[in-house]
Design a protein around this motif. Structure first.
Motif, PDB file in Angstrom:
ATOM      1  N   PRO A  52       0.837  -1.204   0.000  1.00 45.18           N
ATOM      2  CA  PRO A  52       0.000   0.000   0.000  1.00 45.18           C
ATOM      3  C   PRO A  52       0.873   1.255   0.000  1.00 45.18           C
ATOM      4  CG  PRO A  52      -0.018  -1.033   2.175  1.00 45.18           C
ATOM      5  CD  PRO A  52       0.741  -1.945   1.265  1.00 45.18           C
ATOM      6  N   PRO A  53       0.360   2.354  -0.566  1.00 46.15           N
ATOM      7  CA  PRO A  53       1.164   3.579  -0.623  1.00 46.15           C
ATOM      8  C   PRO A  53       1.531   4.124   0.754  1.00 46.15           C
ATOM      9  CG  PRO A  53      -1.045   3.953  -1.527  1.00 46.15           C
ATOM     10  CD  PRO A  53      -0.951   2.503  -1.204  1.00 46.15           C
ATOM     11  N   ARG A  54       0.686   3.903   1.743  1.00 48.91           N
ATOM     12  CA  ARG A  54       0.956   4.320   3.116  1.00 48.91           C
ATOM     13  C   ARG A  54       0.801   3.105   4.011  1.00 48.91           C
ATOM     14  NH1 ARG A  54       3.808   7.423   3.965  1.00 48.91           N
ATOM     15  NH2 ARG A  54       2.951   8.344   5.845  1.00 48.91           N
ATOM     16  N   PRO A  55       1.563   3.007   5.111  1.00 48.50           N
ATOM     17  CA  PRO A  55       1.479   1.815   5.959  1.00 48.50           C
ATOM     18  C   PRO A  55       0.127   1.682   6.660  1.00 48.50           C
ATOM     19  CG  PRO A  55       2.946   3.461   6.928  1.00 48.50           C
ATOM     20  CD  PRO A  55       2.584   3.964   5.571  1.00 48.50           C
ATOM     21  N   LEU A  56      -0.397   0.449   6.698  1.00 47.27           N
ATOM     22  CA  LEU A  56      -1.603   0.164   7.464  1.00 47.27           C
ATOM     23  C   LEU A  56      -1.233   0.055   8.946  1.00 47.27           C
ATOM     24  CD1 LEU A  56      -3.187  -2.601   5.198  1.00 47.27           C
ATOM     25  CD2 LEU A  56      -3.687  -0.153   5.216  1.00 47.27           C
ATOM     26  N   THR A  57      -2.222   0.031   9.807  1.00 44.83           N
ATOM     27  CA  THR A  57      -1.973  -0.025  11.250  1.00 44.83           C
ATOM     28  C   THR A  57      -1.114  -1.234  11.631  1.00 44.83           C
ATOM     29  OG1 THR A  57      -4.098   1.048  11.621  1.00 44.83           O
ATOM     30  CG2 THR A  57      -3.088  -0.038  13.517  1.00 44.83           C
ATOM     31  N   HIS A  58      -1.401  -2.397  11.054  1.00 39.38           N
ATOM     32  CA  HIS A  58      -0.626  -3.595  11.381  1.00 39.38           C
ATOM     33  C   HIS A  58       0.810  -3.492  10.866  1.00 39.38           C
ATOM     34  CE1 HIS A  58      -4.846  -5.191  11.555  1.00 39.38           C
ATOM     35  NE2 HIS A  58      -4.378  -5.504  12.754  1.00 39.38           N
ATOM     36  N   ASP A  59       1.002  -2.825   9.729  1.00 43.45           N
ATOM     37  CA  ASP A  59       2.367  -2.606   9.212  1.00 43.45           C
ATOM     38  C   ASP A  59       3.140  -1.687  10.161  1.00 43.45           C
ATOM     39  OD1 ASP A  59       1.847  -4.092   6.861  1.00 43.45           O
ATOM     40  OD2 ASP A  59       0.897  -2.336   5.957  1.00 43.45           O
ATOM     41  N   LEU A  60       2.462  -0.653  10.624  1.00 41.75           N
ATOM     42  CA  LEU A  60       3.090   0.309  11.532  1.00 41.75           C
ATOM     43  C   LEU A  60       3.504  -0.374  12.839  1.00 41.75           C
ATOM     44  CD1 LEU A  60       3.775   3.323  11.984  1.00 41.75           C
ATOM     45  CD2 LEU A  60       1.487   3.579  12.943  1.00 41.75           C
ATOM     46  N   PHE A  61       2.600  -1.170  13.406  1.00 42.34           N
ATOM     47  CA  PHE A  61       2.913  -1.861  14.651  1.00 42.34           C
ATOM     48  C   PHE A  61       4.023  -2.891  14.441  1.00 42.34           C
ATOM     49  CE2 PHE A  61       1.825  -4.927  18.161  1.00 42.34           C
ATOM     50  CZ  PHE A  61       2.256  -4.101  19.191  1.00 42.34           C
ATOM     51  N   SER A  62       4.028  -3.557  13.291  1.00 42.73           N
ATOM     52  CA  SER A  62       5.098  -4.521  12.983  1.00 42.73           C
ATOM     53  C   SER A  62       6.454  -3.823  12.943  1.00 42.73           C
ATOM     54  CB  SER A  62       4.837  -5.194  11.635  1.00 42.73           C
ATOM     55  OG  SER A  62       3.667  -5.949  11.682  1.00 42.73           O
ATOM     56  N   LYS A  63       6.483  -2.648  12.347  1.00 46.09           N
ATOM     57  CA  LYS A  63       7.737  -1.889  12.278  1.00 46.09           C
ATOM     58  C   LYS A  63       8.195  -1.476  13.677  1.00 46.09           C
ATOM     59  CE  LYS A  63      10.037   0.544   8.960  1.00 46.09           C
ATOM     60  NZ  LYS A  63      10.130   0.132   7.617  1.00 46.09           N
ATOM     61  N   PHE A  64       7.239  -1.095  14.506  1.00 40.95           N
ATOM     62  CA  PHE A  64       7.564  -0.720  15.881  1.00 40.95           C
ATOM     63  C   PHE A  64       8.153  -1.915  16.643  1.00 40.95           C
ATOM     64  CE2 PHE A  64       6.283  -0.628  20.367  1.00 40.95           C
ATOM     65  CZ  PHE A  64       6.947   0.517  20.777  1.00 40.95           C
ATOM     66  N   VAL A  65       7.524  -3.075  16.510  1.00 42.35           N
ATOM     67  CA  VAL A  65       8.005  -4.290  17.186  1.00 42.35           C
ATOM     68  C   VAL A  65       9.442  -4.589  16.764  1.00 42.35           C
ATOM     69  CG1 VAL A  65       7.701  -6.800  17.322  1.00 42.35           C
ATOM     70  CG2 VAL A  65       5.714  -5.289  17.531  1.00 42.35           C
ATOM     71  N   THR A  66       9.702  -4.539  15.471  1.00 42.12           N
ATOM     72  CA  THR A  66      11.042  -4.827  14.950  1.00 42.12           C
ATOM     73  C   THR A  66      12.054  -3.800  15.432  1.00 42.12           C
ATOM     74  OG1 THR A  66      10.042  -5.819  12.990  1.00 42.12           O
ATOM     75  CG2 THR A  66      12.363  -5.251  12.842  1.00 42.12           C
ATOM     76  N   LYS A  93       9.168 -12.006  21.615  1.00 46.01           N
ATOM     77  CA  LYS A  93      10.427 -12.380  22.256  1.00 46.01           C
ATOM     78  C   LYS A  93      11.442 -11.278  22.015  1.00 46.01           C
ATOM     79  CE  LYS A  93      13.625 -16.207  22.719  1.00 46.01           C
ATOM     80  NZ  LYS A  93      13.959 -17.564  22.294  1.00 46.01           N
ATOM     81  N   ASN A  94      12.121 -10.862  23.083  1.00 48.22           N
ATOM     82  CA  ASN A  94      13.166  -9.849  22.981  1.00 48.22           C
ATOM     83  C   ASN A  94      14.408 -10.509  22.395  1.00 48.22           C
ATOM     84  OD1 ASN A  94      15.494  -8.203  23.719  1.00 48.22           O
ATOM     85  ND2 ASN A  94      14.020  -6.992  24.899  1.00 48.22           N
ATOM     86  N   ASN A  95      14.902  -9.983  21.294  1.00 44.05           N
ATOM     87  CA  ASN A  95      16.057 -10.576  20.618  1.00 44.05           C
ATOM     88  C   ASN A  95      17.348 -10.420  21.412  1.00 44.05           C
ATOM     89  OD1 ASN A  95      14.514 -11.383  18.376  1.00 44.05           O
ATOM     90  ND2 ASN A  95      14.702  -9.350  17.474  1.00 44.05           N
ATOM     91  N   ALA A  96      17.416  -9.424  22.287  1.00 38.23           N
ATOM     92  CA  ALA A  96      18.645  -9.165  23.043  1.00 38.23           C
ATOM     93  C   ALA A  96      18.786 -10.084  24.247  1.00 38.23           C
ATOM     94  CB  ALA A  96      18.685  -7.699  23.495  1.00 38.23           C
ATOM     95  N   ASN A  97      17.694 -10.232  25.035  1.00 39.78           N
ATOM     96  CA  ASN A  97      17.827 -10.997  26.281  1.00 39.78           C
ATOM     97  C   ASN A  97      16.908 -12.215  26.366  1.00 39.78           C
ATOM     98  OD1 ASN A  97      15.293  -9.938  26.815  1.00 39.78           O
ATOM     99  ND2 ASN A  97      16.056  -8.351  28.200  1.00 39.78           N
ATOM    100  N   GLY A  98      16.107 -12.476  25.317  1.00 40.54           N
ATOM    101  CA  GLY A  98      15.241 -13.647  25.299  1.00 40.54           C
ATOM    102  C   GLY A  98      13.979 -13.505  26.130  1.00 40.54           C
ATOM    103  N   GLU A  99      13.783 -12.337  26.751  1.00 41.10           N
ATOM    104  CA  GLU A  99      12.601 -12.106  27.574  1.00 41.10           C
ATOM    105  C   GLU A  99      11.333 -12.198  26.715  1.00 41.10           C
ATOM    106  OE1 GLU A  99      10.699  -8.181  29.623  1.00 41.10           O
ATOM    107  OE2 GLU A  99      12.808  -8.586  30.076  1.00 41.10           O
ATOM    108  N   GLU A 100      10.294 -12.827  27.270  1.00 48.29           N
ATOM    109  CA  GLU A 100       9.037 -12.987  26.542  1.00 48.29           C
ATOM    110  C   GLU A 100       8.011 -11.962  26.998  1.00 48.29           C
ATOM    111  OE1 GLU A 100       7.718 -17.019  26.757  1.00 48.29           O
ATOM    112  OE2 GLU A 100       9.451 -17.768  25.638  1.00 48.29           O
ATOM    113  N   LEU A 101       7.193 -11.524  26.054  1.00 49.45           N
ATOM    114  CA  LEU A 101       6.127 -10.568  26.328  1.00 49.45           C
ATOM    115  C   LEU A 101       4.857 -11.124  25.686  1.00 49.45           C
ATOM    116  CD1 LEU A 101       5.098  -7.717  27.206  1.00 49.45           C
ATOM    117  CD2 LEU A 101       5.839  -6.905  24.958  1.00 49.45           C
ATOM    118  N   ILE A 102       3.785 -11.207  26.458  1.00 55.41           N
ATOM    119  CA  ILE A 102       2.519 -11.741  25.960  1.00 55.41           C
ATOM    120  C   ILE A 102       1.476 -10.634  26.018  1.00 55.41           C
ATOM    121  CG2 ILE A 102       0.710 -13.457  26.314  1.00 55.41           C
ATOM    122  CD1 ILE A 102       2.837 -15.225  27.645  1.00 55.41           C
ATOM    123  N   LEU A 103       0.832 -10.374  24.875  1.00 58.67           N
ATOM    124  CA  LEU A 103      -0.208  -9.350  24.802  1.00 58.67           C
ATOM    125  C   LEU A 103      -1.528  -9.976  24.385  1.00 58.67           C
ATOM    126  CD1 LEU A 103       1.593  -6.388  22.960  1.00 58.67           C
ATOM    127  CD2 LEU A 103       1.274  -6.703  25.419  1.00 58.67           C
TER     128      LEU A 103
END
Length: 198
Positions: free
Chosen positions: A56-70, A96-106
């Protein structure tokens, strides 16, 4: 907990709720289908997540959140549909946190969880209890119902009669106008023709 892995089998207009879509998930071992009613926006977002070559020409909400997660050094590791209450599915997104392996559940709506999972190519799981309560056994012998063909309601007019160049121009216009349902329909017709050529 013995989780069952699900694959996405298709998206179609819901036969039971006007203006809604049905996301069809399938247990890859037993072929039991899990239909989940989702909204139009989420159906588009999941479809676009599956079709990697449509941007899409502009990011959708899920694309935006995916970028934030990364960008925060997390990865979406899995989605679990863990419960159904009065026809409503409950899901968790596991990070999963790539640096320390900590898990986050939402906690998340199932439609949003699946839209995120397809962007990270993360597995989707459910419990045997959810499959027993909401699963149905269907035989999908229709060759158009494959992982590559999302069942979207056909456009008005006959796409098969249009030349390939016209289809490509219509596809570009549909993406620019953010008409993703039409874009996906055009994309499927172009892919179908390219497969015949090969």
């Amino acid at each position: 907990m013995d989780y069952k892995r699900l694959i996405i089998r298709g998206i179609s207009y819901s036969q039971t709720q006007s203006g809604a879509y049905a996301l069809l998930l399938e247990d890859e071992e037993t072929n039991v289908k899990l239909p989940v009613v989702i909204g139009n926006f989420e159906a588009q977002s999941i479809s676009l997540g599956l079709e990697k070559d449509i941007q899409p020409p502009r990011p959708l909400t899920h694309d935006l959140f995916s970028k934030f997660v990364t960008s925060t050094n997390y990865t979406l590791s899995s989605v679990i549909i863990y419960q159904i209450v009065d026809g409503v599915f409950f899901s968790n997104i596991n990070f999963k946190n790539n640096a320390n392996g900590e898990e986050l559940i939402l906690d998340a709506r199932t439609s949003d969880a699946v839209a995120m999972a397809v962007r990270f190519e993360a597995p989707i799981y459910t419990t045997p209890q959810v499959l027993n309560e909401a699963g149905i056994l269907l035989e999908l012998n229709d060759p158009t119902n494959t992982d590559e063909n999302i069942d979207v309601v056909s456009m008005e007019g006959d796409l098969q009669s249009l030349p390939l160049e016209d289809l490509k121009k219509l596809l570009d216009d549909a993406v620019k106008d953010e008409d993703f349902d039409t874009a996906l329909e055009l994309q499927h017709e172009i892919k179908r023709r390219n497969k015949k050529i090969e």
